[in-house]
Design an enzyme around this catalytic site. Structure first.
Site, PDB file in Angstrom:
ATOM      1  N   LYS A   1       1.114  -1.430  -0.191  1.00  0.00           N
ATOM      2  CA  LYS A   1       0.593  -0.037   0.024  1.00  0.00           C
ATOM      3  C   LYS A   1       1.544   1.269   0.063  1.00  0.00           C
ATOM      4  CE  LYS A   1      -2.327  -1.391   4.015  1.00  0.00           C
ATOM      5  NZ  LYS A   1      -2.127  -1.856   4.246  1.00  0.00           N
TER       6      LYS A   1
ATOM      7  N   ARG B   1      11.417  -6.781   4.851  1.00  0.00           N
ATOM      8  CA  ARG B   1      11.748  -4.891   4.412  1.00  0.00           C
ATOM      9  C   ARG B   1      12.657  -3.784   5.593  1.00  0.00           C
ATOM     10  NH1 ARG B   1       6.104  -2.480   4.388  1.00  0.00           N
ATOM     11  NH2 ARG B   1       5.822  -3.505   7.339  1.00  0.00           N
TER      12      ARG B   1
ATOM     13  N   ARG C   1      12.356  -2.841  11.275  1.00  0.00           N
ATOM     14  CA  ARG C   1      10.918  -2.126  12.075  1.00  0.00           C
ATOM     15  C   ARG C   1       9.915  -2.377  13.256  1.00  0.00           C
ATOM     16  NH1 ARG C   1       5.851  -0.376   7.784  1.00  0.00           N
ATOM     17  NH2 ARG C   1       4.862  -1.364   9.716  1.00  0.00           N
TER      18      ARG C   1
ATOM     19  N   ARG D   1      -0.411  -9.138  12.885  1.00  0.00           N
ATOM     20  CA  ARG D   1      -0.925  -8.113  12.209  1.00  0.00           C
ATOM     21  C   ARG D   1      -2.011  -8.763  11.455  1.00  0.00           C
ATOM     22  NH1 ARG D   1       4.289  -5.889  10.204  1.00  0.00           N
ATOM     23  NH2 ARG D   1       3.417  -4.780   8.954  1.00  0.00           N
TER      24      ARG D   1
ATOM     25  N   ARG E   1      -9.101   0.613   8.749  1.00  0.00           N
ATOM     26  CA  ARG E   1      -9.044  -0.156   9.296  1.00  0.00           C
ATOM     27  C   ARG E   1      -9.541  -1.016   9.753  1.00  0.00           C
ATOM     28  NH1 ARG E   1      -3.363   0.739   8.830  1.00  0.00           N
ATOM     29  NH2 ARG E   1      -1.596  -1.132   8.826  1.00  0.00           N
TER      30      ARG E   1
HETATM   31  P1  ADP Z   1       1.125  -2.591   7.636  1.00  0.00           P
HETATM   32  O1  ADP Z   1       0.025  -1.835   7.008  1.00  0.00           O
HETATM   33  O2  ADP Z   1       2.048  -2.914   7.127  1.00  0.00           O
HETATM   34  O3  ADP Z   1       0.830  -3.069   8.334  1.00  0.00           O
HETATM   35  P2  ADP Z   1       1.412   0.406   8.754  1.00  0.00           P
HETATM   36  O4  ADP Z   1       2.537   0.871   8.415  1.00  0.00           O
HETATM   37  O5  ADP Z   1      -0.139   1.137   8.360  1.00  0.00           O
HETATM   38  O6  ADP Z   1       1.734  -0.611   8.406  1.00  0.00           O
HETATM   39  O7  ADP Z   1       0.532  -0.167  10.284  1.00  0.00           O
HETATM   40  C1  ADP Z   1       1.644  -0.453  11.199  1.00  0.00           C
HETATM   41  C2  ADP Z   1       0.824  -0.390  12.567  1.00  0.00           C
HETATM   42  O8  ADP Z   1       0.397   0.892  12.920  1.00  0.00           O
HETATM   43  C3  ADP Z   1      -0.348  -1.156  12.527  1.00  0.00           C
HETATM   44  O9  ADP Z   1      -0.516  -2.208  13.127  1.00  0.00           O
HETATM   45  C4  ADP Z   1      -1.110  -0.365  13.993  1.00  0.00           C
HETATM   46  O10 ADP Z   1      -1.017  -0.906  14.783  1.00  0.00           O
HETATM   47  C5  ADP Z   1      -1.232   1.116  13.385  1.00  0.00           C
HETATM   48  N1  ADP Z   1      -2.379   1.907  12.319  1.00  0.00           N
HETATM   49  C6  ADP Z   1      -2.026   2.462  11.179  1.00  0.00           C
HETATM   50  N2  ADP Z   1      -3.111   2.316  11.106  1.00  0.00           N
HETATM   51  C7  ADP Z   1      -3.641   2.055  12.003  1.00  0.00           C
HETATM   52  C8  ADP Z   1      -5.509   2.442  11.851  1.00  0.00           C
HETATM   53  N3  ADP Z   1      -6.448   2.696  10.972  1.00  0.00           N
HETATM   54  N4  ADP Z   1      -6.083   1.846  13.250  1.00  0.00           N
HETATM   55  C9  ADP Z   1      -5.382   1.181  13.835  1.00  0.00           C
HETATM   56  N5  ADP Z   1      -3.674   1.340  14.391  1.00  0.00           N
HETATM   57  C10 ADP Z   1      -3.321   1.489  12.588  1.00  0.00           C
END
Ligand code: ADP
Length: 224
Positions: free
Chosen positions: A21, A134, A167, A178, A96
């Site tokens: 994404k 990554r 990360r 996740r 999400r």
């Molecule tokens: P990925 O899509 O690879 O899991 P992100 O960078 O989008 O990574 O998100 C990393 C973390 O940040 C998530 O696992 C969550 O804990 C938090 N996070 C990000 N966006 C949201 C959201 N919209 N709602 C709740 N938690 C979020």
């Protein structure tokens, strides 16, 4: 080069963790000239800066769980209302949950932005391989992959020579968590959106390079 964005659109990048994404969003940002809003990046910036919000979010993020709807909705609302998003934007990692989806749909209606969903469909095994390879720059956020886009010799960021790092939530046991959260809390948004938005695109991304996959999304948006 800015291109004609398809309408005054809020492009919602949607898909499992590691589906690309963020990478695709950056390509869309360059092509359409609209801002890229990533709640994950915003949360990490807060962690890095040591804000109160960052302190609250850090432990939750490191365990692979989702930060609370209330906190993320507040962060996103404040960002999406800024003037630079008025002509359209790319949302990455938000919404999400169904609750976040409901809040966002109201906000977009209020701002006169059309939600356009891009669902990146990708095989679980490809995700695990990608995420464990990554790396990213703790300073500027540039993303690398040990297989497909390695950093400079010595593991340094090409932009600022900072040693790249894994990360905290890209360890295999956290990745599994996740992914489970994704299936339970985020995947139901597919049905939620399918009934609500006019433009919903499912793009299968596979072994292709990030450039190939991103280009496929660009073409889908321009021609779909
Ligand atoms: P990925 O899509 O690879 O899991 P992100 O960078 O989008 O990574 O998100 C990393 C973390 O940040 C998530 O696992 C969550 O804990 C938090 N996070 C990000 N966006 C949201 C959201 N919209 N709602 C709740 N938690 C979020």
């Amino acid at each position: 080069m800015a291109n004609a964005t398809p309408g005054k659109a809020a492009i919602l990048m949607f898909g499992p963790p590691g589906s690309g994404k963020g990478t695709v969003s950056k390509v869309l940002m360059a092509r359409f000239g609209t801002p890229h809003v990533s709640t994950g990046d915003m949360l990490r910036e807060n962690v890095q800066a040591g804000t109160e919000l960052g302190r609250q979010a850090k432990a939750i993020m490191d365990s692979g769980k989702l930060v609370s709807d209330e906190l993320v909705n507040r962060l996103a609302d404040e960002r999406i209302r800024r003037a630079d998003c008025a002509g359209g934007l790319i949302l990455d990692g938000y919404p999400r949950t169904i609750e976040q989806g409901q809040v966002l749909m109201q906000l977009l209606a209020e701002l006169g932005l059309e939600p356009v969903v891009v669902f990146l469909d990708v095989d679980y095994n490809i995700i695990i391989r990608r995420l464990t390879a990554r790396r990213s720059c703790p300073k500027c956020g540039a993303v690398y992959n040990l297989e497909s886009k390695p950093p400079k010799a010595g593991g340094l960021c090409e932009a600022d020579d900072t040693p790249v790092a894994i990360r905290d939530d890209d360890r295999e046991e956290v990745i599994r968590q996740r992914f489970l959260n994704y299936e339970r809390q985020t995947q139901p948004l597919v049905d939620f959106f399918a009934g609500k938005v006019k433009r919903f695109f499912r793009v299968t991304v596979g072994e292709g390079s990030p450039q190939e996959n991103s280009e496929r999304v660009v073409q889908t948006l321009l021609n779909g």
